[in-house]
Every structure is written in structure tokens, then in C-alpha cells.
Motif scaffolding. Structure first.
Motif, PDB file in Angstrom:
ATOM      1  N   VAL A 148       0.841  -1.196   0.000  1.00  0.00           N
ATOM      2  CA  VAL A 148       0.000   0.000   0.000  1.00  0.00           C
ATOM      3  C   VAL A 148       0.879   1.250   0.000  1.00  0.00           C
ATOM      4  O   VAL A 148       1.910   1.307   0.665  1.00  0.00           O
ATOM      5  CB  VAL A 148      -0.941  -0.005   1.236  1.00  0.00           C
ATOM      6  N   ASN A 149       0.456   2.243  -0.776  1.00  0.00           N
ATOM      7  CA  ASN A 149       1.107   3.559  -0.806  1.00  0.00           C
ATOM      8  C   ASN A 149       2.600   3.479  -1.116  1.00  0.00           C
ATOM      9  O   ASN A 149       3.421   4.192  -0.530  1.00  0.00           O
ATOM     10  CB  ASN A 149       0.889   4.302   0.519  1.00  0.00           C
ATOM     11  N   ALA A 150       2.966   2.626  -2.039  1.00  0.00           N
ATOM     12  CA  ALA A 150       4.354   2.516  -2.496  1.00  0.00           C
ATOM     13  C   ALA A 150       4.374   2.563  -4.024  1.00  0.00           C
ATOM     14  O   ALA A 150       3.457   2.071  -4.681  1.00  0.00           O
ATOM     15  CB  ALA A 150       4.985   1.223  -1.986  1.00  0.00           C
ATOM     16  N   TYR A 151       5.402   3.166  -4.578  1.00  0.00           N
ATOM     17  CA  TYR A 151       5.519   3.237  -6.033  1.00  0.00           C
ATOM     18  C   TYR A 151       5.618   1.824  -6.621  1.00  0.00           C
ATOM     19  O   TYR A 151       6.291   0.949  -6.063  1.00  0.00           O
ATOM     20  CB  TYR A 151       6.746   4.050  -6.434  1.00  0.00           C
ATOM     21  N   LEU A 152       4.952   1.627  -7.769  1.00  0.00           N
ATOM     22  CA  LEU A 152       4.965   0.325  -8.436  1.00  0.00           C
ATOM     23  C   LEU A 152       5.936   0.371  -9.613  1.00  0.00           C
ATOM     24  O   LEU A 152       5.790   1.201 -10.523  1.00  0.00           O
ATOM     25  CB  LEU A 152       3.559  -0.031  -8.944  1.00  0.00           C
ATOM     26  N   ASP A 208      11.997   7.876 -29.139  1.00  0.00           N
ATOM     27  CA  ASP A 208      11.596   7.446 -30.479  1.00  0.00           C
ATOM     28  C   ASP A 208      12.843   6.978 -31.228  1.00  0.00           C
ATOM     29  O   ASP A 208      13.527   7.754 -31.896  1.00  0.00           O
ATOM     30  CB  ASP A 208      10.926   8.605 -31.214  1.00  0.00           C
ATOM     31  N   PHE A 209      13.145   5.676 -31.128  1.00  0.00           N
ATOM     32  CA  PHE A 209      14.377   5.146 -31.705  1.00  0.00           C
ATOM     33  C   PHE A 209      14.318   5.031 -33.231  1.00  0.00           C
ATOM     34  O   PHE A 209      15.345   5.050 -33.900  1.00  0.00           O
ATOM     35  CB  PHE A 209      14.689   3.770 -31.095  1.00  0.00           C
ATOM     36  N   LYS A 210      13.127   4.829 -33.782  1.00  0.00           N
ATOM     37  CA  LYS A 210      12.940   4.698 -35.235  1.00  0.00           C
ATOM     38  C   LYS A 210      13.812   3.595 -35.839  1.00  0.00           C
ATOM     39  O   LYS A 210      14.315   3.714 -36.961  1.00  0.00           O
ATOM     40  CB  LYS A 210      13.242   6.029 -35.937  1.00  0.00           C
ATOM     41  N   ASP A 211      13.999   2.511 -35.093  1.00  0.00           N
ATOM     42  CA  ASP A 211      14.815   1.413 -35.614  1.00  0.00           C
ATOM     43  C   ASP A 211      14.040   0.099 -35.707  1.00  0.00           C
ATOM     44  O   ASP A 211      14.601  -0.934 -36.061  1.00  0.00           O
ATOM     45  CB  ASP A 211      16.064   1.214 -34.750  1.00  0.00           C
ATOM     46  N   PHE A 212      12.755   0.120 -35.338  1.00  0.00           N
ATOM     47  CA  PHE A 212      11.851  -1.030 -35.464  1.00  0.00           C
ATOM     48  C   PHE A 212      12.240  -2.192 -34.551  1.00  0.00           C
ATOM     49  O   PHE A 212      11.763  -3.308 -34.747  1.00  0.00           O
ATOM     50  CB  PHE A 212      11.780  -1.512 -36.923  1.00  0.00           C
ATOM     51  N   ASN A 213      13.074  -1.936 -33.543  1.00  0.00           N
ATOM     52  CA  ASN A 213      13.484  -2.976 -32.612  1.00  0.00           C
ATOM     53  C   ASN A 213      12.716  -2.878 -31.297  1.00  0.00           C
ATOM     54  O   ASN A 213      12.086  -1.858 -31.004  1.00  0.00           O
ATOM     55  CB  ASN A 213      14.989  -2.871 -32.329  1.00  0.00           C
ATOM     56  N   VAL A 214      12.778  -3.943 -30.501  1.00  0.00           N
ATOM     57  CA  VAL A 214      12.177  -3.952 -29.169  1.00  0.00           C
ATOM     58  C   VAL A 214      13.133  -3.265 -28.199  1.00  0.00           C
ATOM     59  O   VAL A 214      14.342  -3.540 -28.197  1.00  0.00           O
ATOM     60  CB  VAL A 214      11.902  -5.393 -28.697  1.00  0.00           C
ATOM     61  N   HIS A 215      12.579  -2.365 -27.369  1.00  0.00           N
ATOM     62  CA  HIS A 215      13.396  -1.657 -26.388  1.00  0.00           C
ATOM     63  C   HIS A 215      12.792  -1.839 -24.996  1.00  0.00           C
ATOM     64  O   HIS A 215      11.577  -1.885 -24.834  1.00  0.00           O
ATOM     65  CB  HIS A 215      13.480  -0.176 -26.733  1.00  0.00           C
ATOM     66  N   THR A 216      13.664  -1.929 -24.010  1.00  0.00           N
ATOM     67  CA  THR A 216      13.254  -2.154 -22.623  1.00  0.00           C
ATOM     68  C   THR A 216      13.588  -0.935 -21.773  1.00  0.00           C
ATOM     69  O   THR A 216      14.679  -0.367 -21.902  1.00  0.00           O
ATOM     70  CB  THR A 216      13.962  -3.391 -22.042  1.00  0.00           C
ATOM     71  N   THR A 217      12.658  -0.544 -20.942  1.00  0.00           N
ATOM     72  CA  THR A 217      12.899   0.554 -20.019  1.00  0.00           C
ATOM     73  C   THR A 217      12.123   0.311 -18.730  1.00  0.00           C
ATOM     74  O   THR A 217      11.165  -0.468 -18.712  1.00  0.00           O
ATOM     75  CB  THR A 217      12.482   1.909 -20.644  1.00  0.00           C
ATOM     76  N   ASN A 218      12.550   0.959 -17.658  1.00  0.00           N
ATOM     77  CA  ASN A 218      11.877   0.840 -16.366  1.00  0.00           C
ATOM     78  C   ASN A 218      11.126   2.128 -16.061  1.00  0.00           C
ATOM     79  O   ASN A 218      11.586   3.225 -16.398  1.00  0.00           O
ATOM     80  CB  ASN A 218      12.887   0.540 -15.259  1.00  0.00           C
ATOM     81  N   TYR A 219       9.980   1.982 -15.409  1.00  0.00           N
ATOM     82  CA  TYR A 219       9.174   3.140 -15.053  1.00  0.00           C
ATOM     83  C   TYR A 219       8.447   2.821 -13.749  1.00  0.00           C
ATOM     84  O   TYR A 219       8.397   1.649 -13.329  1.00  0.00           O
ATOM     85  CB  TYR A 219       8.166   3.446 -16.165  1.00  0.00           C
ATOM     86  N   LYS A 220       7.897   3.825 -13.109  1.00  0.00           N
ATOM     87  CA  LYS A 220       7.118   3.582 -11.902  1.00  0.00           C
ATOM     88  C   LYS A 220       5.864   4.435 -11.935  1.00  0.00           C
ATOM     89  O   LYS A 220       5.857   5.554 -12.466  1.00  0.00           O
ATOM     90  CB  LYS A 220       7.938   3.890 -10.647  1.00  0.00           C
ATOM     91  N   ILE A 221       4.772   3.877 -11.401  1.00  0.00           N
ATOM     92  CA  ILE A 221       3.529   4.637 -11.301  1.00  0.00           C
ATOM     93  C   ILE A 221       3.247   4.944  -9.839  1.00  0.00           C
ATOM     94  O   ILE A 221       3.786   4.306  -8.937  1.00  0.00           O
ATOM     95  CB  ILE A 221       2.344   3.884 -11.950  1.00  0.00           C
ATOM     96  N   ASN A 222       2.404   5.920  -9.637  1.00  0.00           N
ATOM     97  CA  ASN A 222       2.170   6.456  -8.294  1.00  0.00           C
ATOM     98  C   ASN A 222       1.640   5.408  -7.315  1.00  0.00           C
ATOM     99  O   ASN A 222       0.997   4.431  -7.719  1.00  0.00           O
ATOM    100  CB  ASN A 222       1.193   7.621  -8.364  1.00  0.00           C
ATOM    101  N   PRO A 223       1.874   5.618  -6.028  1.00  0.00           N
ATOM    102  CA  PRO A 223       1.347   4.699  -4.999  1.00  0.00           C
ATOM    103  C   PRO A 223      -0.176   4.619  -5.051  1.00  0.00           C
ATOM    104  O   PRO A 223      -0.861   5.589  -5.395  1.00  0.00           O
ATOM    105  CB  PRO A 223       1.818   5.336  -3.684  1.00  0.00           C
ATOM    106  N   LEU A 224      -0.692   3.454  -4.695  1.00  0.00           N
ATOM    107  CA  LEU A 224      -2.133   3.214  -4.727  1.00  0.00           C
ATOM    108  C   LEU A 224      -2.609   2.724  -3.368  1.00  0.00           C
ATOM    109  O   LEU A 224      -1.870   2.032  -2.651  1.00  0.00           O
ATOM    110  CB  LEU A 224      -2.472   2.153  -5.787  1.00  0.00           C
ATOM    111  N   PRO A 225      -3.851   3.040  -3.007  1.00  0.00           N
ATOM    112  CA  PRO A 225      -4.415   2.497  -1.760  1.00  0.00           C
ATOM    113  C   PRO A 225      -4.739   1.017  -1.937  1.00  0.00           C
ATOM    114  O   PRO A 225      -4.715   0.478  -3.047  1.00  0.00           O
ATOM    115  CB  PRO A 225      -5.689   3.327  -1.567  1.00  0.00           C
ATOM    116  N   ALA A 226      -5.049   0.373  -0.835  1.00  0.00           N
ATOM    117  CA  ALA A 226      -5.357  -1.053  -0.870  1.00  0.00           C
ATOM    118  C   ALA A 226      -6.545  -1.335  -1.791  1.00  0.00           C
ATOM    119  O   ALA A 226      -7.507  -0.567  -1.854  1.00  0.00           O
ATOM    120  CB  ALA A 226      -5.652  -1.555   0.538  1.00  0.00           C
ATOM    121  N   GLY A 227      -6.454  -2.447  -2.513  1.00  0.00           N
ATOM    122  CA  GLY A 227      -7.544  -2.825  -3.405  1.00  0.00           C
ATOM    123  C   GLY A 227      -7.077  -3.704  -4.542  1.00  0.00           C
ATOM    124  O   GLY A 227      -5.885  -4.014  -4.681  1.00  0.00           O
TER     125      GLY A 227
END
Length: 286
Positions: A148-152, A208-227
Motif C-alpha cells: 500500500v502507498n508505495a511506487y509500483l 523514439d528510436f525509429k529502428d523497429f526494434n524492441v526496447h526495454t525501459t523501467n518506469y514507476k507509477i504512483n502509490p495506490l491504496p489497498a484494493g
């Protein structure tokens, strides 16, 4: 389309004989092949079999496009004739460039085929190869259970996408809501039918790599309440999935401070029994 490449019974037998000679290594192969090819060339010229002429010319170098000399020979032949068969050859050449990791060059060849041979009997094959390379793709990985209330943290694997729209919906468990949280789609508009309770949304700008390849990156979304949550991802602001340029993906998430694990016990009779362990993520108490 095969009938214009091999327009007569003689063509069929001659090409079969050439295949036979290729499979049998002896001193007379080159001489015999030369004689058959010369007869086919004369027949094609006499009856103006343009596609059959192109098919004959491309046969040898197309057998192994991994060799640079064969690719160069194919490029030269493409420049020297305007057969509709060229569309298919460009597609084969593009496929080889994809295998070599040169997708930009592959798309260049396919674009040329699509622009210059729109009425070719083989143009659909070139279009299919282009669609495979340029198709949008979204894959997202994250923990199914989160505090709960932690970045995902999200692990994004995307292809041909420079913007990702993310919407998080809360799933309230009540008799009026179906248990199936998988996204459905409108058959006409191809829009995703999203859940009603929007909890959170944002737009992620991707390089926007414009190379038609698969690219991997990490991101986080805001904390959420229980549910319980459903998360939808798309490169289209209206969450359209046309299985080509636009894609929609989804995942589910449980947000709780209780960590639950189950271990199946052995030797407890014919029925299955499990040992359940509940741990409070904040205090560590079990």
C-alpha cells in the motif's frame, strides 16, 4: 501468380530439370544447365514472358541471400528489370536484412516495393512483411502483489511506440461487477471497453528510436491504496487496438499490506491441502 512465372509445361519441366541438376554434382552440370537456361531465355523472349524471365534470372542468387555477392547480384537485377515479380524479391531481400539485424534497410526495400509495384500479384506478401516489422508491441511486467502507498515498478518492453497511455482502474468486488477483469473490445471501433472506476492515469513519453526494434525501459507509477486493480496500457489515447499500428495491453494488481503465500502439503490423503502464511509487510508479523 505461379502460372505467370512458369507459363508452360515446358517451363515446368525445364525448371524441375534444373533443380535435379543442381542436386547432382558432376562435371557436366554447368554445361547442361547453361543449355536449358538459354532455351528458356529464348522462349521467354519470343513470347514476351516478362515474369518468367525475371523468375529465371533471380533463381540462383535468391537461393542464399546470406552471401553478400548474391545480395549484390539481386540488387543489380532489380535495377535492370521492371518485372512485377520484383515486389516478391524485395520482400525476400527485406527478410534477409531483418535476420541480419538491419530492419531500417528492410523497411526501405519494402517501402520501395509498395510504392512502385502496387498491382503486383506478390504485393500482399511485401505488405505482410512490412506489417510484421512496423507493428506496435507492448509488454509490461510488474509484481502481481504490491504494498500500500508505495511506487509500483514497471518493466516496459515496447516496439514502434513513442508514447504510452496508462490507466489504472479499481475493481470493487460486488454482485453487480463481473469477476472477469480481462479487457473486451468493441468489434467496430476496436476500442477497449474499459472498467468504470478510474483511479489514476498518466502518459509516458518514450524515446523514439525509429529502428523497429524492441526496447526495454523501467518506469514507476504512483502509490495506490489497498484494493484490486486492472491496469490498461496503449499507444493510442482512445485505447484502440487494430493489431497493427495501435495496441492495447493489460495487467492486474493486488495492493495490500498483507503478503500471502501457500505451500501444498504432501501425504495428507487423496485431497489437496495447503499451508497458508500471512505476513504483514509493514511490521513483518506472521
Amino acid at each position: 501468380s505461379n502460372s505467370i512465372l512458369i507459363p508452360t509445361l515446358y517451363h515446368f519441366l525445364a525448371h524441375s530439370y534444373l533443380e535435379y541438376l543442381t542436386a547432382n554434382d558432376n562435371s557436366n552440370v554447368a554445361k547442361k544447365q547453361g543449355a536449358v537456361i538459354k532455351e528458356l531465355q529464348q522462349l521467354n523472349l519470343k513470347h514476351n514472358y516478362v515474369e518468367a524471365t525475371a523468375y529465371l534470372a533471380f533463381q540462383k542468387p535468391l537461393k542464399n541471400l546470406r552471401l553478400e555477392e548474391n545480395r549484390n547480384r539481386v540488387e543489380q537485377l532489380l535495377q535492370n528489370n521492371s518485372s512485377e515479380y520484383n515486389a516478391y524479391v524485395y520482400a525476400l531481400l527485406a527478410q534477409q536484412y531483418v535476420q541480419m539485424g538491419q530492419k531500417n534497410k528492410a523497411v526501405e526495400k519494402l517501402n520501395y516495393a509498395l510504392a512502385n509495384y502496387p498491382n503486383s500479384p506478390w504485393i500482399n506478401y511485401a505488405q505482410q512483411r512490412y506489417n510484421e516489422i512496423s507493428k506496435a508491441s507492448i509488454q509490461v511486467q510488474h509484481n502481481q502483489s504490491h504494498s500500500v502507498n508505495a511506487y509500483l515498478a514497471l518493466k516496459l518492453r515496447t516496439q514502434n511506440i513513442d508514447k504510452l497511455y496508462v490507466k489504472v482502474f479499481k475493481n470493487t468486488r460486488n454482485p453487480n461487477q463481473p469477476k472477469d477483469t480481462q479487457l473486451a473490445f468493441d468489434s467496430l471501433s476496436k476500442k477497449a471497453i474499459l472498467p468504470p472506476l478510474l483511479e489514476y492515469e498518466e502518459v509516458i513519453d518514450l524515446p523514439d528510436f525509429k529502428d523497429f526494434n524492441v526496447h526495454t525501459t523501467n518506469y514507476k507509477i504512483n502509490p495506490l491504496p489497498a484494493g484490486n486493480y486492472s491496469i490498461a496500457y496503449s499507444n493510442h489515447p482512445e485505447f484502440v487496438d487494430d493489431n497493427l499500428k495501435n495496441e492495447v495491453s493489460s495487467s492486474t494488481l493486488i495492493v495490500s499490506n498483507l503478503f500471502i503465500t501457500a505451500i501444498q502439503e504432501i501425504g495428507k490423503g487423496t485431497y489437496e491441502t495447503y499451508r497458508i502464511l500471512l505476513i504483514n509487510r509493514e511490521t513483518g508479523e506472521a
